[in-house]
Design a protein around this motif. Structure first.
Motif, PDB file in Angstrom:
ATOM      1  N   ASP A   9       0.827  -1.215   0.000  1.00 34.04           N
ATOM      2  CA  ASP A   9       0.000   0.000   0.000  1.00 34.04           C
ATOM      3  C   ASP A   9       0.858   1.259   0.000  1.00 34.04           C
ATOM      4  O   ASP A   9       0.519   2.249  -0.663  1.00 34.04           O
ATOM      5  CB  ASP A   9      -0.936   0.010   1.213  1.00 34.04           C
ATOM      6  N   GLU A  10       1.958   1.236   0.730  1.00 38.74           N
ATOM      7  CA  GLU A  10       2.856   2.400   0.760  1.00 38.74           C
ATOM      8  C   GLU A  10       3.462   2.675  -0.611  1.00 38.74           C
ATOM      9  O   GLU A  10       3.593   3.835  -1.002  1.00 38.74           O
ATOM     10  CB  GLU A  10       3.962   2.190   1.792  1.00 38.74           C
ATOM     11  N   VAL A  11       3.842   1.617  -1.316  1.00 37.18           N
ATOM     12  CA  VAL A  11       4.409   1.816  -2.658  1.00 37.18           C
ATOM     13  C   VAL A  11       3.357   2.446  -3.575  1.00 37.18           C
ATOM     14  O   VAL A  11       3.641   3.396  -4.308  1.00 37.18           O
ATOM     15  CB  VAL A  11       4.932   0.481  -3.248  1.00 37.18           C
ATOM     16  N   TRP A  12       2.136   1.926  -3.520  1.00 40.06           N
ATOM     17  CA  TRP A  12       1.075   2.484  -4.363  1.00 40.06           C
ATOM     18  C   TRP A  12       0.756   3.927  -3.986  1.00 40.06           C
ATOM     19  O   TRP A  12       0.429   4.740  -4.858  1.00 40.06           O
ATOM     20  CB  TRP A  12      -0.181   1.624  -4.285  1.00 40.06           C
ATOM     21  N   SER A  16       5.724  10.119  -5.341  1.00 31.72           N
ATOM     22  CA  SER A  16       7.030  10.580  -5.811  1.00 31.72           C
ATOM     23  C   SER A  16       7.704   9.554  -6.723  1.00 31.72           C
ATOM     24  O   SER A  16       8.684   9.878  -7.400  1.00 31.72           O
ATOM     25  CB  SER A  16       7.946  10.899  -4.623  1.00 31.72           C
ATOM     26  N   LEU A  17       7.185   8.324  -6.757  1.00 35.06           N
ATOM     27  CA  LEU A  17       7.802   7.274  -7.566  1.00 35.06           C
ATOM     28  C   LEU A  17       7.445   7.415  -9.038  1.00 35.06           C
ATOM     29  O   LEU A  17       6.304   7.719  -9.381  1.00 35.06           O
ATOM     30  CB  LEU A  17       7.341   5.890  -7.098  1.00 35.06           C
ATOM     31  N   SER A  18       8.422   7.157  -9.881  1.00 33.59           N
ATOM     32  CA  SER A  18       8.126   7.067 -11.309  1.00 33.59           C
ATOM     33  C   SER A  18       7.484   5.704 -11.566  1.00 33.59           C
ATOM     34  O   SER A  18       7.521   4.814 -10.702  1.00 33.59           O
ATOM     35  CB  SER A  18       9.418   7.186 -12.129  1.00 33.59           C
ATOM     36  N   ASP A  19       6.924   5.524 -12.735  1.00 37.86           N
ATOM     37  CA  ASP A  19       6.338   4.230 -13.078  1.00 37.86           C
ATOM     38  C   ASP A  19       7.379   3.122 -12.966  1.00 37.86           C
ATOM     39  O   ASP A  19       7.098   2.056 -12.420  1.00 37.86           O
ATOM     40  CB  ASP A  19       5.765   4.250 -14.500  1.00 37.86           C
ATOM     41  N   ARG A  20       8.556   3.363 -13.479  1.00 34.96           N
ATOM     42  CA  ARG A  20       9.633   2.362 -13.432  1.00 34.96           C
ATOM     43  C   ARG A  20      10.000   2.028 -11.991  1.00 34.96           C
ATOM     44  O   ARG A  20      10.162   0.865 -11.625  1.00 34.96           O
ATOM     45  CB  ARG A  20      10.862   2.862 -14.201  1.00 34.96           C
ATOM     46  N   GLN A  21      10.125   3.053 -11.162  1.00 36.98           N
ATOM     47  CA  GLN A  21      10.460   2.822  -9.751  1.00 36.98           C
ATOM     48  C   GLN A  21       9.366   2.019  -9.040  1.00 36.98           C
ATOM     49  O   GLN A  21       9.667   1.147  -8.233  1.00 36.98           O
ATOM     50  CB  GLN A  21      10.683   4.154  -9.039  1.00 36.98           C
ATOM     51  N   ARG A  22       8.105   2.327  -9.355  1.00 38.50           N
ATOM     52  CA  ARG A  22       6.996   1.600  -8.723  1.00 38.50           C
ATOM     53  C   ARG A  22       7.057   0.124  -9.115  1.00 38.50           C
ATOM     54  O   ARG A  22       6.910  -0.764  -8.271  1.00 38.50           O
ATOM     55  CB  ARG A  22       5.654   2.214  -9.099  1.00 38.50           C
ATOM     56  N   ALA A  45       1.312  -7.353 -11.893  1.00 36.97           N
ATOM     57  CA  ALA A  45       0.492  -6.995 -13.052  1.00 36.97           C
ATOM     58  C   ALA A  45      -0.001  -5.561 -12.937  1.00 36.97           C
ATOM     59  O   ALA A  45       0.095  -4.781 -13.897  1.00 36.97           O
ATOM     60  CB  ALA A  45      -0.688  -7.959 -13.161  1.00 36.97           C
ATOM     61  N   GLY A  46      -0.517  -5.213 -11.769  1.00 34.36           N
ATOM     62  CA  GLY A  46      -1.039  -3.871 -11.570  1.00 34.36           C
ATOM     63  C   GLY A  46       0.016  -2.789 -11.751  1.00 34.36           C
ATOM     64  O   GLY A  46      -0.261  -1.733 -12.325  1.00 34.36           O
ATOM     65  N   ALA A  47       1.214  -3.048 -11.275  1.00 29.82           N
ATOM     66  CA  ALA A  47       2.296  -2.067 -11.427  1.00 29.82           C
ATOM     67  C   ALA A  47       2.633  -1.853 -12.899  1.00 29.82           C
ATOM     68  O   ALA A  47       2.829  -0.720 -13.345  1.00 29.82           O
ATOM     69  CB  ALA A  47       3.533  -2.523 -10.659  1.00 29.82           C
ATOM     70  N   ARG A  48       2.671  -2.937 -13.644  1.00 31.21           N
ATOM     71  CA  ARG A  48       2.974  -2.827 -15.073  1.00 31.21           C
ATOM     72  C   ARG A  48       1.832  -2.157 -15.827  1.00 31.21           C
ATOM     73  O   ARG A  48       2.046  -1.327 -16.707  1.00 31.21           O
ATOM     74  CB  ARG A  48       3.296  -4.203 -15.654  1.00 31.21           C
ATOM     75  N   ASP A  49       0.621  -2.516 -15.466  1.00 25.75           N
ATOM     76  CA  ASP A  49      -0.559  -1.918 -16.078  1.00 25.75           C
ATOM     77  C   ASP A  49      -0.559  -0.413 -15.846  1.00 25.75           C
ATOM     78  O   ASP A  49      -0.761   0.376 -16.773  1.00 25.75           O
ATOM     79  CB  ASP A  49      -1.800  -2.561 -15.464  1.00 25.75           C
TER      80      ASP A  49
END
Length: 160
Positions: A9-12, A16-22, A45-49
């Motif tokens: 949940d914290e990552v989501w 400040s995170l870029s898509d790549r960092q996430r 999957a969700g991170a890539r989506d």
């Protein structure tokens, strides 16, 4: 110590995170789960989506669903996979998945309806999309519920 879910949940939540960092941070957390773990696959999957990597996300969503997601995450995966398929131009498959998810009911039925409306619009049927959106919205209106439902049915009815 924070639970795995709290760390996800914290990552989501970290804007400040870029898509790549996430994607990278989700992958690090997913690696802490056993191979083939449904929830880890779903988060990957969700991170890539979210990063616009729909082609990579599709297979991960399917694997997560096959691995047996819990009742909270299964409908999310279905909706997100269907949205991914819509973005990949596979609206027929997306429509079928979203129709089924709406029929199942549950707390995300309205979310499934929203994505169903989007898929209908992408499929070239904006009138049906509006009908689905109005049908879903009507029960939430403080007034005019019956009228809006009638108009939604009228839009959805086959031409005479």
């Amino acid at each position: 110590m924070k639970s795995w879910d709290e760390r996800i949940d914290e990552v989501w939540a970290d804007q400040s995170l870029s898509d790549r960092q996430r994607v990278e941070q989700i992958d690090v957390l997913a690696d802490q789960r056993p191979d083939g773990d449904a929830r880890a696959l779903f988060e990957r999957a969700g991170a890539r989506d979210s990063a616009g990597l729909e082609a990579e996300a599709e297979g991960l969503y399917r694997r997560a669903l096959d691995a047996g997601l819990d009742d909270e995450h299964r409908p999310q995966a279905v909706i997100q996979l269907a949205s991914t398929l819509r973005n990949l131009g596979r609206t027929e498959e997306a429509l079928e998945m979203l129709r089924s998810e709406r029929e199942r009911g549950g707390p995300l039925a309205d979310a499934a309806a929203a994505f169903h409306a989007l898929a209908l619009a992408s499929h070239g049927d904006p009138v049906a999309a509006v009908a689905v959106a109005l049908e879903t919205l009507a029960p939430h209106l403080p007034l005019y519920t019956r009228s809006v439902m009638a108009y939604a049915r009228e839009l959805a009815a086959p031409p005479r």
